[in-house]
Design an enzyme around this catalytic site. Structure first.
Site, PDB file in Angstrom:
ATOM      1  N   LYS A 111       0.817  -1.212   0.000  1.00 40.71           N
ATOM      2  CA  LYS A 111       0.000   0.000   0.000  1.00 40.71           C
ATOM      3  C   LYS A 111       0.852   1.262   0.000  1.00 40.71           C
ATOM      4  O   LYS A 111       0.459   2.282  -0.575  1.00 40.71           O
ATOM      5  CB  LYS A 111      -0.946   0.018   1.216  1.00 40.71           C
ATOM      6  N   LYS A 194      -7.014 -10.305  -6.914  1.00 42.21           N
ATOM      7  CA  LYS A 194      -8.182 -10.429  -6.042  1.00 42.21           C
ATOM      8  C   LYS A 194      -9.255  -9.403  -6.419  1.00 42.21           C
ATOM      9  O   LYS A 194      -8.925  -8.269  -6.765  1.00 42.21           O
ATOM     10  CB  LYS A 194      -7.709 -10.164  -4.602  1.00 42.21           C
ATOM     11  N   LYS A 197     -12.221  -3.661  -3.704  1.00 45.65           N
ATOM     12  CA  LYS A 197     -12.952  -2.396  -3.666  1.00 45.65           C
ATOM     13  C   LYS A 197     -12.125  -1.262  -4.241  1.00 45.65           C
ATOM     14  O   LYS A 197     -12.652  -0.251  -4.664  1.00 45.65           O
ATOM     15  CB  LYS A 197     -13.278  -2.039  -2.205  1.00 45.65           C
TER      16      LYS A 197
END
Ligand code: TRP
Length: 332
Positions: A111, A194, A197
């Site tokens: 991230k 994956k 969102k």
């Protein structure tokens, strides 16, 4: 007593992966465990969030929990920021977590990306707050996705470090409950990534708020390969998109991957996609309808969260007090 804690961040849209990989399993667990299901808004702000969107997403995750079948009376459903013990224990546990442990966290590395100096302290401390979420309730079991396993191991290490430092058996070491590979739902555009969102492409995921036409169209356009479907699971080797779509069908119908492969052996993708779209709509449309019904009355959702916060606080407050007592914080 066995107690479960788990949570979802109120960011972006909830999707099929959240349902098949997480919430659906929680619904089954609520019969056998005391369950606490959180909407982790403190975690959400480790990435930039718009205030109005954050509020809306918090209600939406709450509505999704309930629409999917989590009972807000039997379980505790609340948003993290309403129980101050999360932030307090998060700070406290940070003092027992060596940097060496945090530096191993792969999610932070992903991230934060290359610009590590620009990443916030909160993003770095994210796994410590997650440990606090779990340990604040002395949860014994934590259903999480494969990607959160490392964070859970850290929570166990921190619990152990605290217990060891004070010679106590205060925190139980929480057990991860990882659900089967069949529930690992991948992106509709790339079978190796994956379903997420945070992926910019709406086509990559099926949202719990999508209507039937949108679901069907996303499935019709999902990436495939040019071959007909194989007649054995081994034939899925090197065909991640085929494996993902068949896996979704298996999860939606509660069948094994083997059974689904046998059912569609030799079929063209177009045929299979029609069946998959019908199944996805059949499973999701009652959930979507119930979510919409709940979202139409934000006051009722807020009342559920208030009630949940009260129940959560009743467990959290005495536990935190005992931690403080152990450490030697004076309560004058
Ligand atoms: N990090 C988890 C995720 O992104 C969410 C989370 C926060 C969580 N606190 C938790 C999950 C505690 C389980 C237990 O999926």
């Amino acid at each position: 007593m066995n107690r479960i804690f788990s949570g979802i961040q109120p960011t972006g849209n909830l999707h099929l992966g959240n349902y098949l990989g997480a919430i659906r399993n929680w619904v089954k667990l609520q019969r056998d465990y005391e369950c606490i299901f959180c909407i982790v808004d403190l975690h959400a702000i480790t990435m930039p969030q718009e205030p109005a969107a954050l509020r809306k997403a918090t209600r939406e995750v709450t509505a999704a929990y309930i629409a999917c079948g989590i009972d807000p009376v039997a379980c505790t459903i609340f948003n993290q920021s309403t129980v101050s013990g999360h932030a307090e224990l998060g700070w406290t546990l940070g003092c027992y977590a060596p940097l060496g442990w945090l530096n191993r966290m792969t999610q932070f590395k992903e991230k934060a990306g290359k610009q590590r100096d620009n990443a916030g302290l909160g993003l770095y401390a994210y796994p410590v707050l997650m440990a606090a979420d779990i340990l604040l309730y002395k949860a014994t079991h934590v259903p999480v996705g494969e990607d959160q396993k490392q964070h859970l191991e850290l929570a166990r290490d921190i619990a152990g470090a605290f217990n060891h430092r004070y010679g106590v058996e205060f925190f139980p070491l929480p057990e991860p409950q990882i659900f089967g590979a069949a529930t690992r739902v991948m992106s509709l555009r790339d079978g190796t990534k994956k379903m997420s969102k945070s992926e910019p492409s709406e086509q990559s995921r099926i949202n719990l708020t999508d209507d039937a036409d949108t679901i069907a169209s996303k499935i019709r356009k999902a990436k495939t390969d040019p071959h007909p479907l194989p007649d054995s699971v081994a034939g899925l080797e090197g065909r991640p998109e085929a494996e993902n779509l068949l896996g979704i069908y298996a999860a939606l119908t509660d069948k094994t991957l083997e059974a689904v492969v046998a059912e569609f052996a030799g079929a063209q993708f177009s045929t299979f996609k029609g069946a998959l779209a019908d199944m996805a709509v059949a499973v999701l449309s009652p959930i979507t309808a119930e979510m919409n019904r709940l979202m139409a009355d934000p006051g009722a959702i807020d009342a559920i969260l208030r009630d949940g916060a009260e129940k959560a606080n009743a467990i959290a407050k005495p536990n935190l007090r005992q931690v403080y007592e152990t450490i030697g914080f004076l309560a004058p």
